[in-house]
Scaffold this motif. Structure first.
Motif, PDB file in Angstrom:
ATOM      1  N   HIS A  19      26.708  33.395   9.599  1.00 50.32           N
ATOM      2  CA  HIS A  19      27.052  32.717  10.844  1.00 50.32           C
ATOM      3  C   HIS A  19      25.876  32.698  11.819  1.00 50.32           C
ATOM      4  O   HIS A  19      25.764  31.799  12.646  1.00 50.32           O
ATOM      5  CB  HIS A  19      28.275  33.376  11.489  1.00 50.32           C
ATOM      6  CG  HIS A  19      29.549  33.093  10.738  1.00 50.32           C
ATOM      7  ND1 HIS A  19      30.029  31.816  10.562  1.00 50.32           N
ATOM      8  CD2 HIS A  19      30.420  33.914  10.111  1.00 50.32           C
ATOM      9  CE1 HIS A  19      31.158  31.870   9.858  1.00 50.32           C
ATOM     10  NE2 HIS A  19      31.408  33.134   9.577  1.00 50.32           N
ATOM     11  N   ARG A  20      25.013  33.680  11.708  1.00 48.66           N
ATOM     12  CA  ARG A  20      23.838  33.736  12.574  1.00 48.66           C
ATOM     13  C   ARG A  20      22.884  32.577  12.288  1.00 48.66           C
ATOM     14  O   ARG A  20      22.173  32.110  13.162  1.00 48.66           O
ATOM     15  CB  ARG A  20      23.125  35.072  12.321  1.00 48.66           C
ATOM     16  CG  ARG A  20      22.259  35.558  13.426  1.00 48.66           C
ATOM     17  CD  ARG A  20      21.658  36.914  13.104  1.00 48.66           C
ATOM     18  NE  ARG A  20      20.255  36.931  13.478  1.00 48.66           N
ATOM     19  CZ  ARG A  20      19.806  36.937  14.717  1.00 48.66           C
ATOM     20  NH1 ARG A  20      20.647  36.980  15.708  1.00 48.66           N
ATOM     21  NH2 ARG A  20      18.519  36.913  14.973  1.00 48.66           N
ATOM     22  N   TRP A  21      22.897  32.117  11.040  1.00 46.72           N
ATOM     23  CA  TRP A  21      21.946  31.079  10.638  1.00 46.72           C
ATOM     24  C   TRP A  21      22.574  29.754  10.220  1.00 46.72           C
ATOM     25  O   TRP A  21      21.901  28.732  10.200  1.00 46.72           O
ATOM     26  CB  TRP A  21      21.081  31.597   9.481  1.00 46.72           C
ATOM     27  CG  TRP A  21      19.870  32.337   9.946  1.00 46.72           C
ATOM     28  CD1 TRP A  21      19.697  33.684  10.003  1.00 46.72           C
ATOM     29  CD2 TRP A  21      18.636  31.756  10.414  1.00 46.72           C
ATOM     30  NE1 TRP A  21      18.449  33.982  10.480  1.00 46.72           N
ATOM     31  CE2 TRP A  21      17.774  32.820  10.741  1.00 46.72           C
ATOM     32  CE3 TRP A  21      18.188  30.452  10.600  1.00 46.72           C
ATOM     33  CZ2 TRP A  21      16.485  32.616  11.238  1.00 46.72           C
ATOM     34  CZ3 TRP A  21      16.905  30.243  11.090  1.00 46.72           C
ATOM     35  CH2 TRP A  21      16.067  31.328  11.411  1.00 46.72           C
ATOM     36  N   LEU A  22      23.810  29.759   9.791  1.00 51.64           N
ATOM     37  CA  LEU A  22      24.439  28.577   9.184  1.00 51.64           C
ATOM     38  C   LEU A  22      23.489  27.861   8.222  1.00 51.64           C
ATOM     39  O   LEU A  22      23.015  26.749   8.499  1.00 51.64           O
ATOM     40  CB  LEU A  22      24.934  27.599  10.265  1.00 51.64           C
ATOM     41  CG  LEU A  22      26.183  28.015  11.032  1.00 51.64           C
ATOM     42  CD1 LEU A  22      26.556  26.937  12.064  1.00 51.64           C
ATOM     43  CD2 LEU A  22      27.370  28.266  10.108  1.00 51.64           C
ATOM     44  N   PRO A  23      23.196  28.481   7.090  1.00 44.51           N
ATOM     45  CA  PRO A  23      22.276  27.880   6.127  1.00 44.51           C
ATOM     46  C   PRO A  23      22.801  26.544   5.602  1.00 44.51           C
ATOM     47  O   PRO A  23      24.012  26.315   5.595  1.00 44.51           O
ATOM     48  CB  PRO A  23      22.213  28.911   4.996  1.00 44.51           C
ATOM     49  CG  PRO A  23      23.471  29.703   5.126  1.00 44.51           C
ATOM     50  CD  PRO A  23      23.785  29.733   6.584  1.00 44.51           C
ATOM     51  N   LEU A  62      19.493  15.660  18.665  1.00 43.39           N
ATOM     52  CA  LEU A  62      18.434  16.396  17.960  1.00 43.39           C
ATOM     53  C   LEU A  62      17.782  15.506  16.897  1.00 43.39           C
ATOM     54  O   LEU A  62      18.450  14.720  16.232  1.00 43.39           O
ATOM     55  CB  LEU A  62      19.014  17.638  17.275  1.00 43.39           C
ATOM     56  CG  LEU A  62      19.538  18.761  18.181  1.00 43.39           C
ATOM     57  CD1 LEU A  62      20.256  19.813  17.342  1.00 43.39           C
ATOM     58  CD2 LEU A  62      18.378  19.393  18.961  1.00 43.39           C
ATOM     59  N   ASP A  63      16.464  15.666  16.742  1.00 45.39           N
ATOM     60  CA  ASP A  63      15.739  14.900  15.730  1.00 45.39           C
ATOM     61  C   ASP A  63      15.619  15.747  14.463  1.00 45.39           C
ATOM     62  O   ASP A  63      14.771  16.638  14.373  1.00 45.39           O
ATOM     63  CB  ASP A  63      14.354  14.546  16.285  1.00 45.39           C
ATOM     64  CG  ASP A  63      13.512  13.811  15.237  1.00 45.39           C
ATOM     65  OD1 ASP A  63      14.100  13.363  14.206  1.00 45.39           O
ATOM     66  OD2 ASP A  63      12.296  13.706  15.440  1.00 45.39           O
ATOM     67  N   THR A  64      16.448  15.448  13.482  1.00 45.38           N
ATOM     68  CA  THR A  64      16.413  16.240  12.245  1.00 45.38           C
ATOM     69  C   THR A  64      15.166  15.941  11.418  1.00 45.38           C
ATOM     70  O   THR A  64      14.882  16.631  10.446  1.00 45.38           O
ATOM     71  CB  THR A  64      17.675  15.982  11.389  1.00 45.38           C
ATOM     72  OG1 THR A  64      17.829  14.562  11.220  1.00 45.38           O
ATOM     73  CG2 THR A  64      18.924  16.547  12.036  1.00 45.38           C
ATOM     74  N   GLY A  65      14.438  14.913  11.812  1.00 42.96           N
ATOM     75  CA  GLY A  65      13.191  14.577  11.108  1.00 42.96           C
ATOM     76  C   GLY A  65      12.161  15.688  11.160  1.00 42.96           C
ATOM     77  O   GLY A  65      11.281  15.756  10.297  1.00 42.96           O
ATOM     78  N   ASN A  66      12.269  16.566  12.165  1.00 40.23           N
ATOM     79  CA  ASN A  66      11.254  17.617  12.318  1.00 40.23           C
ATOM     80  C   ASN A  66      11.782  19.038  12.178  1.00 40.23           C
ATOM     81  O   ASN A  66      11.061  19.981  12.462  1.00 40.23           O
ATOM     82  CB  ASN A  66      10.603  17.492  13.706  1.00 40.23           C
ATOM     83  CG  ASN A  66       9.715  16.266  13.779  1.00 40.23           C
ATOM     84  OD1 ASN A  66       8.961  16.020  12.849  1.00 40.23           O
ATOM     85  ND2 ASN A  66       9.852  15.496  14.833  1.00 40.23           N
ATOM     86  N   MET A  67      13.019  19.172  11.749  1.00 37.80           N
ATOM     87  CA  MET A  67      13.589  20.528  11.707  1.00 37.80           C
ATOM     88  C   MET A  67      13.532  21.111  10.294  1.00 37.80           C
ATOM     89  O   MET A  67      13.827  20.419   9.331  1.00 37.80           O
ATOM     90  CB  MET A  67      15.045  20.485  12.180  1.00 37.80           C
ATOM     91  CG  MET A  67      15.171  20.158  13.660  1.00 37.80           C
ATOM     92  SD  MET A  67      16.870  19.736  14.107  1.00 37.80           S
ATOM     93  CE  MET A  67      17.723  21.258  13.743  1.00 37.80           C
ATOM     94  N   PRO A  68      13.205  22.392  10.189  1.00 31.86           N
ATOM     95  CA  PRO A  68      13.246  23.012   8.857  1.00 31.86           C
ATOM     96  C   PRO A  68      14.676  23.117   8.333  1.00 31.86           C
ATOM     97  O   PRO A  68      15.619  23.227   9.115  1.00 31.86           O
ATOM     98  CB  PRO A  68      12.670  24.415   9.079  1.00 31.86           C
ATOM     99  CG  PRO A  68      12.121  24.444  10.448  1.00 31.86           C
ATOM    100  CD  PRO A  68      12.769  23.344  11.226  1.00 31.86           C
ATOM    101  N   VAL A  69      14.814  23.087   7.040  1.00 34.97           N
ATOM    102  CA  VAL A  69      16.108  23.291   6.392  1.00 34.97           C
ATOM    103  C   VAL A  69      16.233  24.799   6.130  1.00 34.97           C
ATOM    104  O   VAL A  69      15.230  25.481   5.936  1.00 34.97           O
ATOM    105  CB  VAL A  69      16.181  22.443   5.094  1.00 34.97           C
ATOM    106  CG1 VAL A  69      15.194  22.917   4.039  1.00 34.97           C
ATOM    107  CG2 VAL A  69      17.587  22.388   4.523  1.00 34.97           C
ATOM    108  N   VAL A  70      17.485  25.300   6.171  1.00 37.78           N
ATOM    109  CA  VAL A  70      17.684  26.748   5.993  1.00 37.78           C
ATOM    110  C   VAL A  70      18.395  27.006   4.665  1.00 37.78           C
ATOM    111  O   VAL A  70      19.443  26.438   4.388  1.00 37.78           O
ATOM    112  CB  VAL A  70      18.507  27.332   7.162  1.00 37.78           C
ATOM    113  CG1 VAL A  70      18.721  28.838   6.969  1.00 37.78           C
ATOM    114  CG2 VAL A  70      17.816  27.051   8.498  1.00 37.78           C
TER     115      VAL A  70
END
Ligand SMILES: [Zn+2]
Length: 836
Positions: free
Chosen positions: A238-242, A117-125
């Motif tokens: 657990h649904r989101w793992l912030p 996975l490219d974390t460069g483009n993923m939103p943070v939760v």
């Protein structure tokens, strides 16, 4: 001098009287959309002008979700009082359009293949939660400003934040407590705000708004998840793992503002070092933000990160970063403090400001936080696969319901639980299908398994903010050990309580053993129906089945209902209590016949408990919850304020739970007379001291005086703190033939203790049915001196007083609703005191 003080107050008074305005909280360099409603437009008052009630808070959040394409509103369940448990998801509209895809992708970070996975483009939760203690309300009130800011703020910075962040906003962790406190603060507010500390507004009546409906501190339930509020919240987690979870609190009025990290020496060893580094890095954003508005703060001391049942520590065992905030409390609308007048709006502004600095940190550290999470689970996976083939088995061959409830906790933490392929024996303990569960070690949430099952007796520090041990199989009085994972057959996806049944219709008698967790519920239903029941005080067998101490016997003959009606009724009882009731055709038994005097006649318990000033609401609430929620047994709560006017004759059991401070003579005289006339009084923890000093009982206590040698003034607090037994687990030997131990299958028991009250044993061994072993520490911290004192003492005593009895417990048998293992000791005291 007096004049000067007055003048000073008057100047500040006028400041405090000014109605707060939204501008006071919001950053002024931004513009705000005019099509988004402000809090005042919906709830009718400015934020900070009144304490927001939960219903108004919900009304506003719903209005925002309606008006803004950045926000969705979810109802996740309800509290005990039926209030909504909301969650707002806040992010850019384009993210909302593919929110499920974002969530799935985020979860894949914690799975095999995450390295692609490219974390460069993923939103943070980021999960932001407020006011889990209802009387620490600045958080929930700030949540309205935060939600408005995120919905209405305009400009490239906020657009960028929303594009790169998914915010899970939980505006009120504790709706029932928040409502209770808002009622108090608002009903006592004067038109001329009065900051005098003596003012009633700042002195809530018992039990206060900190806790939930049953007076539980919900910020201790993140791991045990026994309360409905926690269940919804943990499911969302657990649904989101912030990546970050924040927990906004308040502390004493004279304090400033605290943010984590806390004491470096008091971090749980299972928490990765990198977690604390990230916490420190995030803290720099709070420093900058609070500096810019001139607010005082501190960090790196006082609070700790040890018990995983707390909101700011639970995330740390889950690849997330938990952050605790503590704001000095105005408690009501404005209060004098050592830092000048502390206004409610000021406390809200600090919470709002650090909520924003959290988001700024998340935005700036986005990729680092995502990578940390990925790395955490990658390490966890290799740990888990390293222990491939290994598993933990836990169970109780006599108590399927209790085993179910521990499995239920594991399932809430998304831990895979298997059914054993068949019955087996391991290290002398029998593990039966339906009564035990297999937990393979090779699974994702292995760290939570470790945090729940490990025992620990050595520590880097001797001070603890909360308990030092919570080993779940001990709390449940379970057999448990390591086994081969191949013992597990099928993963359980439909966990269910055992189905109760009556084995056969009888025209003679019915029997059920006392081991199952819900037997007290069954017995209450039976006695309440006016049916005669007896308790067996010997072990006996009929038709090849052995019945243990405490077996309940219901004769069919001479009841007020027919044999057919009794059979139907007992089927309902068995179903409701998930137990097996055996129909037998004879009274002739090996051991003791059913007509023997060894079967004692039982009485319907009529139970009351003292509440109000001088009583710990936690301990009282745990008992109320146990009776009401678990056993369906009525319990009358009687406040000390009107105790003098109550006729106690209708009760046969009275519970005096842990006392805070002393109780007045009006309690002592009346209670003593009632006991002397035949009542049974059950006293817990500090009540033991009160009952001793007020001549209810004669007990010898081992004292714990300790003289400081080579301890400096600076070290005094640590020296004294190290003698506190904040909560640890100890082993005692039990005499199974004593009615206090009926329903326990083993000769030892694990007890939760958070006092330093040590009762000397009786000279007669049969009067010591529960006694600490010579090596009692199972898990947790206790000083060496106190451990020495504990050895061989007794946590339980029965004494006669006139025609009545006093039963003493030095330990808490009902701790935080998850100590299932010792609940039966209280129930035995309630039902079987007559035979002690
Ligand atoms: Zn708090």
């Amino acid at each position: 001098m007096k004049k000067l003080v007055l003048l000073f107050l008057l100047v500040h008074f006028s400041y405090a009287q000014e109605s707060p305005h939204l501008d006071y909280y919001l950053p002024q360099h931004l513009t705000y959309r005019t099509d988004i409603p402000t809090p005042k437009q919906v709830i009718g008052h400015e934020v900070g002008e009144w304490h927001v009630t939960h219903d108004k808070l919900i009304e506003y959040m719903k209005a925002l979700a309606e008006a803004s394409d950045r926000i969705t509103f979810q109802e996740r369940g309800t509290t005990y009082e039926g209030r909504t448990l909301p969650l707002l998801v806040i992010t850019a509209p384009e993210n909302h359009n593919r929110i499920e895809e974002i969530r799935q992708q985020h979860l894949r970070l914690s799975e095999t293949g995450a390295d692609k996975l490219d974390t460069g483009n993923m939103p943070v939760v980021v999960y932001q939660g407020f006011s889990i203690h209802g009387n620490e309300p600045s958080g929930s009130n700030a949540a309205m400003v935060l939600a408005y800011y995120l919905a209405a703020g305009e400009g490239p910075a906020i657009d960028d934040l929303l594009r790169n962040t998914v915010i899970l906003l939980d505006p009120a962790f504790n709706p029932d407590g928040l409502q209770r406190f808002a009622y108090w603060a608002n009903t006592n507010k004067s038109k001329n705000l009065n900051p005098d500390n003596n003012e009633r507004e700042y002195h809530e009546v018992w039990p206060g708004g900190r806790t939930n409906h049953y007076w539980f501190d919900m910020n201790r339930d993140w791991l045990p998840v026994q309360l409905p509020e926690s269940r919804s919240r943990i499911a969302s987690f657990h649904r989101w793992l912030p990546n970050i979870l924040t927990d906004h609190h308040e502390m004493g009025t004279n304090s400033s503002f605290f943010f984590q990290p806390g004491e470096p020496s008091r971090v749980h060893p299972l928490t990765p070092e990198m977690n604390q580094q990230l916490t420190g890095e995030i803290a720099q954003f709070h420093v900058k933000a609070l500096d810019s508005i001139g607010s005082l703060y501190f960090s790196g001391e006082n609070y700790d990160d040890f018990y995983y049942g707390k909101g700011s520590t639970f995330p740390d065992i889950n690849g997330s970063v938990g952050i605790l905030f503590e704001q000095g409390s105005s408690r009501g609308h404005v209060q004098e403090s050592e830092n000048g007048l502390l206004t409610f709006p000021f406390t809200i502004r600090n919470q709002f400001t650090t909520a924003i600095s959290t988001l700024e940190a998340a935005r700036n550290m986005r990729q680092k936080l995502l990578d940390y999470q990925r790395d955490f689970y990658s390490k966890t996976r290799s740990e888990a696969s390293g222990s491939k083939g290994k598993a933990i088995v836990f169970g109780d061959e006599k108590d399927a319901s209790k085993a179910y409830h521990l499995a239920e906790i594991l399932k809430q933490h998304q831990i895979k639980v298997y059914e054993p392929a068949g019955d087996f024996t391991e290290k002398g303990k029998k593990y039966k299908k339906g009564y035990s569960y297999i937990v393979p070690r090779n699974q994702k949430n292995i760290r939570i398994i470790d945090a729940m099952f490990e025992t620990r007796t050595t520590f880097a520090d001797s001070l603890f903010y909360d308990i030092s041990a919570w080993t779940f199989p001990l709390a449940f009085d379970m057999d448990y050990t390591e086994v081969n994972a191949s013992r597990g057959d099928r993963e359980i996806t439909d966990l269910q309580l055992p189905k109760g049944q009556v084995t056969a219709k009888s025209n003679y008698a019915y029997l059920f053993e006392w081991h199952e967790y819900y037997t007290p519920k069954a017995l209450y239903k039976i006695l309440k129906k006016g049916i005669r029941a007896k308790v067996g005080r010997r072990v006996f067998s009929i038709a090849d089945k052995t019945y243990d101490y405490g077996t309940i016997m219901i004769p069919v003959h001479n009841q007020h209902i027919s044999a057919d009606e009794l059979y139907t009724f007992l089927q309902d009882v068995a179903a409701a209590a998930h137990i097996k009731i055996h129909g037998v055709t004879t009274g002739s038994a090996t051991g003791t016949d059913l007509g023997s005097g060894q079967f004692g006649t039982l009485e319907l318990p009529e139970v009351a408990i003292l509440t109000g000033n001088g009583i710990s609401p936690y301990d009282a609430g745990e008992i109320w919850h146990l009776f009401d929620q678990r056993y369906d047994i009525p319990i009358t709560k009687i406040d000390e304020s009107y105790f003098s006017r109550v006729n106690l004759d209708r009760y046969n059991v009275f519970i005096l739970t842990n006392t805070w401070g002393s109780l007045g003579p009006h309690i002592q005289d009346k209670l003593q007379t009632w006991v002397k006339n035949g009542g049974t009084l059950i006293g817990y923890r500090n009540a033991v001291n009160w009952l001793k000093s007020n001549d209810f009982v004669k007990v010898d206590l081992r004292t714990t005086d300790r003289v400081a040698k080579n301890i400096t003034y600076e070290q005094e607090r640590d020296f004294r703190g190290a003698q506190v037994t904040g909560g640890a687990i100890f082993q005692a030997d039990t005499d199974r033939s004593h009615p206090i131990n009926f329903g326990y299958k083993d000769h030892t028991i694990a007890l939760f203790r958070n006092t330093n009250i040590f009762m000397e044993p009786d000279e007669q061994s049969y009067n010591n049915p529960i006694r600490y072993t010579d090596n009692p520490l199972l898990s947790g911290y206790i000083s060496e001196e106190n451990l020495d004192k504990l050895k061989g003492t007794v946590p339980f005593k029965v004494q006669r007083l006139g025609r009545g009895k006093v039963l003493l417990f030095t330990d808490n048998t009902n701790f935080r609703a998850f100590w299932f293992g010792t609940n039966k000791l209280l129930m035995n005291a309630v039902y079987f005191n007559k035979f002690m």
